[in-house]
Design a protein around this motif. Structure first.
Motif, PDB file in Angstrom:
ATOM      1  N   SER A  59       0.838  -1.195   0.000  1.00 28.82           N
ATOM      2  CA  SER A  59       0.000   0.000   0.000  1.00 28.82           C
ATOM      3  C   SER A  59       0.874   1.247   0.000  1.00 28.82           C
ATOM      4  O   SER A  59       2.000   1.238   0.484  1.00 28.82           O
ATOM      5  CB  SER A  59      -0.917   0.003   1.214  1.00 28.82           C
ATOM      6  OG  SER A  59      -0.149   0.083   2.387  1.00 28.82           O
TER       7      SER A  59
ATOM      8  N   ASP B 138       0.453   4.061   1.701  1.00 24.90           N
ATOM      9  CA  ASP B 138      -0.049   4.891   2.785  1.00 24.90           C
ATOM     10  C   ASP B 138       0.901   6.051   3.054  1.00 24.90           C
ATOM     11  O   ASP B 138       2.098   5.969   2.802  1.00 24.90           O
ATOM     12  CB  ASP B 138      -0.212   4.073   4.064  1.00 24.90           C
ATOM     13  CG  ASP B 138      -1.332   3.058   3.948  1.00 24.90           C
ATOM     14  OD1 ASP B 138      -2.250   3.291   3.145  1.00 24.90           O
ATOM     15  OD2 ASP B 138      -1.278   2.048   4.661  1.00 24.90           O
TER      16      ASP B 138
ATOM     17  N   ASN C 195       4.749  10.963   8.605  1.00 25.35           N
ATOM     18  CA  ASN C 195       3.917  11.154   7.431  1.00 25.35           C
ATOM     19  C   ASN C 195       4.835  11.420   6.241  1.00 25.35           C
ATOM     20  O   ASN C 195       5.591  12.386   6.238  1.00 25.35           O
ATOM     21  CB  ASN C 195       2.959  12.322   7.650  1.00 25.35           C
ATOM     22  CG  ASN C 195       1.912  12.409   6.572  1.00 25.35           C
ATOM     23  OD1 ASN C 195       2.190  12.198   5.396  1.00 25.35           O
ATOM     24  ND2 ASN C 195       0.695  12.736   6.972  1.00 25.35           N
TER      25      ASN C 195
END
Length: 66
Positions: free
Chosen positions: A4, A6, A38
């Protein structure tokens, strides 16, 4: 299944003063922390001020590769 993409990824933080002190990277004498960052907000390497139990003081812990 595919990986993924993310935004939040898990990173390892390692004490920079222990590494510069000539301690072997595989030894248990290096302080390491696991945290998340992040990817979109901080694309560069993460550096945080954390406590190193081997240096007995707060030092800069930088992001390393897994």
């Amino acid at each position: 299944m595919a990986k993924s993409k993310d935004a939040r990824i898990r990173v390892l933080l390692e004490c920079t003063s222990c590494v510069r002190g000539g301690v072997n990277k595989e030894s248990t004498g290096i302080s390491r922390y696991i945290t998340e960052k992040n990817r979109h907000n901080t694309p560069g390497r993460l550096e945080l001020q954390k406590f190193c139990p081997y240096c007995y003081k707060h030092t800069i812990h930088g992001e390393i590769k897994k």
